[in-house]
Design a protein around this motif. Structure first.
Motif, PDB file in Angstrom:
ATOM      1  N   TYR B 239       0.921  -1.060   0.090  1.00 18.10           N
ATOM      2  CA  TYR B 239       0.006  -0.114   0.062  1.00 18.10           C
ATOM      3  C   TYR B 239       0.869   1.336   0.214  1.00 18.10           C
ATOM      4  N   PHE B 240       1.756   1.308   0.969  1.00 16.78           N
ATOM      5  CA  PHE B 240       2.745   2.532   0.989  1.00 16.78           C
ATOM      6  C   PHE B 240       3.592   2.750  -0.374  1.00 16.78           C
ATOM      7  N   ILE B 241       4.230   1.246  -0.660  1.00 25.78           N
ATOM      8  CA  ILE B 241       4.988   1.374  -1.818  1.00 25.78           C
ATOM      9  C   ILE B 241       4.344   2.088  -3.047  1.00 25.78           C
ATOM     10  N   TYR B 242       3.014   1.323  -3.198  1.00 21.54           N
ATOM     11  CA  TYR B 242       2.297   1.811  -4.786  1.00 21.54           C
ATOM     12  C   TYR B 242       1.881   3.518  -4.359  1.00 21.54           C
ATOM     13  N   GLN B 243       1.575   3.657  -3.113  1.00 27.28           N
ATOM     14  CA  GLN B 243       0.938   5.159  -3.169  1.00 27.28           C
ATOM     15  C   GLN B 243       2.012   5.854  -3.476  1.00 27.28           C
ATOM     16  N   TYR B 244       3.636   5.744  -2.681  1.00 31.02           N
ATOM     17  CA  TYR B 244       4.378   6.517  -3.088  1.00 31.02           C
ATOM     18  C   TYR B 244       5.025   6.397  -4.412  1.00 31.02           C
ATOM     19  N   SER B 245       4.888   5.457  -5.063  1.00 27.13           N
ATOM     20  CA  SER B 245       5.204   5.098  -6.526  1.00 27.13           C
ATOM     21  C   SER B 245       4.323   6.006  -7.403  1.00 27.13           C
ATOM     22  N   GLU B 247       2.457   8.760  -6.460  1.00 31.63           N
ATOM     23  CA  GLU B 247       2.668  10.204  -6.350  1.00 31.63           C
ATOM     24  C   GLU B 247       4.074  10.350  -7.050  1.00 31.63           C
ATOM     25  N   TRP B 248       4.986   9.821  -7.043  1.00 36.45           N
ATOM     26  CA  TRP B 248       6.348   9.809  -7.654  1.00 36.45           C
ATOM     27  C   TRP B 248       6.061  10.189  -9.189  1.00 36.45           C
ATOM     28  N   VAL B 262      -4.876   3.716  -5.797  1.00 37.08           N
ATOM     29  CA  VAL B 262      -4.411   2.987  -4.723  1.00 37.08           C
ATOM     30  C   VAL B 262      -5.293   2.033  -4.104  1.00 37.08           C
TER      31      VAL B 262
END
Lengths: 229, 295
Positions: B239-245, B247-248, B262
């Motif tokens: 969840y956190f990895i995908y959310q960050y990806s 956004e990036w 997400v």
């Protein structure tokens, strides 16, 4: 209670019979010693009685039922009527004496109330009333065997089977354990003990079945190890 | 029986987890690592699928009408298009409309040009298929009509896109299947070690007359809990990895098409990973135990 007819047992990888043509009968309430040297077949007989093994030939009836024909799902119910005592105690070492004894009742479906009443009583009978909550690993060998005995009798089984119960104990403690087994027998349970402890057998003067190389070579009421031998 | 047995089983499950905590942590760790890798592959695959579907949906077929076609041929083409079961939308674009579009595109370049007198642009039908995969076969079918002068659908580009995404998805699927099988073996072996450590305990249970199911339940519940935690942790991580990806990628404008949202992706992953984790835990415990129950 136990009836063996032409009982034979051969282990898979062995050339010779572990038990050969055994025929005997044990009645309710008897106290019987199975004696003989190592490899004579004492433990094999006991294992056949609880259906840990199946006979190669012949029949073995326990409580009137041919144990070899007992379906696998009925085995737990056979074993609940037989209290087992082992040389190496076979206790759950990280758990308390109380837990070990209570476990044998839990599997039979006893209520919590029954368990909390019966377990301290039985531990009292074997002289461990003050060590209920001591972990088994913190108990001495003799005390551990007493826990094993308490576990064996807690469900009031019709029969107690003890396989070398004094094998790991000093003479004094061995005598205590055997005295306990005799008092259990006096309360009505059939007691079968496999042993090669000459002193104990001679002292208790009970029925002795003598085994040699898998054959029954003697059966004597009020026998003495030396006499039979 | 039910009440005392039930409490015993629940109690034993948690006691067992605590007593064998290092082994349980190892088993759960194996589940976490394998499901995390599986989850990453699923994330990539889901997004590739989403991107290609979006591209495929934008592909339409343009059928240019032959000026020399007679009334009957035109009518045949029109009837066929309007009644075709595999088409979602059919729009007629006259040569005048084409010219208007061209004027809008080119602006002042066509100023003064008399399109009414001399319009070289052909009238056409612009059609959208119900399924993107039908674009190529339908385009080939339309070419056979006598009223059709030419058919365009992005030839070459569409075939390549479909082929590449197909290969990527098949490879992803293969990796996911491979990882799942590896996970089953790893988990079964780790749980087997846990059970082997408790072999003596199991044999004692058998001697005092416990049924196989009575012995099995705490282990199955342990497997279930380990499997659940083993699936929930990678989900949280993903969840956190995908959310960050996401956004990036959005900030850096790396992908011209948007990625899946997400929440939607995590829900989709949870639908597979949670039952898979639980199933792996239960299967691992059951298989590992069966040998020790034959006492």
């Amino acid at each position: 209670m136990v009836e063996a007819k032409n009982l034979c047992m051969k282990y898979d990888k062995s050339e010779r019979f572990a038990l050969e043509n055994l025929t005997f009968q044990i009645d309710r309430g008897e106290f019987v010693f199975f004696v003989g040297s190592s490899g004579a077949g004492k433990s094999t007989i006991l294992k056949l009685m609880i259906r840990e093994l199946k006979p190669t030939e012949g029949t073995l009836k326990v409580f009137g039922r041919n144990v070899a024909r007992l379906p696998r799902h009925r085995l737990p119910y056979l074993r609940r009527n037989i209290g087992m005592v082992f040389q190496d105690f076979r206790l759950m070492e990280e758990r308390t004496a109380y837990d070990n004894v209570a476990f044998a009742m839990i599997v039979t479906g006893a209520s919590r109330k029954e368990i909390s009443k019966r377990v301290p009583h039985v531990l009292g009978l074997v002289g461990l009333h003050e060590k209920n909550m001591t972990r088994v690993c913190d108990l001495s060998g003799g005390e551990q065997q007493r826990v094993g005995l308490a576990r064996a009798i807690v469900n009031r089984p019709a029969m107690i089977i003890a396989d070398e119960p004094t094998g790991n104990l000093d003479p004094g403690t061995s005598l205590d354990i055997m005295t306990l087994l005799r008092s259990i027998n006096l309360r009505g349970s059939t007691v079968l003990v496999a042993t090669h402890n000459r002193e104990i057998v001679d002292r208790f003067k009970k029925r002795v079945l003598y085994l040699e190389n898998g054959k029954l070579v003697g059966d004597e009421q009020k026998g003495i190890y030396t006499h039979v031998h | 029986m039910f009440i005392s047995g039930f409490f015993y089983i629940i109690g034993e499950t948690f006691k067992g987890l605590y007593r064998n905590r290092w082994m349980c942590i190892t088993s759960t760790g194996v589940v976490v690592v394998t499901l995390l890798m599986l989850g990453i592959f699923m994330l990539v695959n889901l997004n590739i699928g989403f991107i290609t579907d979006t591209v495929k949906e934008q592909v339409e077929i343009v059928i240019y009408i032959d000026e020399a076609a007679d009334e009957a041929e035109l009518e045949q083409l029109e009837r066929m298009l309007l009644n075709h079961g595999l088409l979602e939308e059919v729009r007629y674009v006259s040569s005048e409309e084409h010219m208007d579009r061209l004027r809008r595109q080119l602006g002042r370049v066509l100023e003064g040009y008399d399109a009414e007198q001399d319009n070289p642009l052909l009238a056409s039908y612009e059609v959208k298929t119900l399924l993107p995969d039908n674009v190529v076969p339908l385009a080939r079918e339309f070419e056979t009509y006598p009223a059709v002068s030419a058919v365009f659908y992005g030839q070459g580009y569409v075939e390549n896109l479909f082929a590449v995404t197909g290969v990527i998805q098949m490879v992803g699927l293969g990796l996911m299947v491979g990882l799942s099988i590896t996970a089953v073996f790893l988990i079964a072996h780790t749980i087997k070690l846990t059970v082997m450590m408790r072999q003596k305990e199991i044999s004692i249970m058998k001697y005092v007359g416990a049924t196989n199911w009575f012995i099995r339940w705490p282990y199955i519940l342990e497997g279930l809990l380990m499997g659940f935690v083993g699936a929930a942790l990678p989900l949280l991580g993903l969840y956190f990895i995908y959310q960050y990806s996401v956004e990036w990628i959005t900030v850096n404008e790396l992908v011209f098409l948007s990625l899946l949202p997400v929440e939607l992706v995590i829900l989709e992953l949870a639908k597979y990973l949670i039952p898979l984790g639980i199933g792996l835990g239960i299967l691992g415990s059951t298989f590992s135990m069966s040998r020790f129950l034959r006492v």
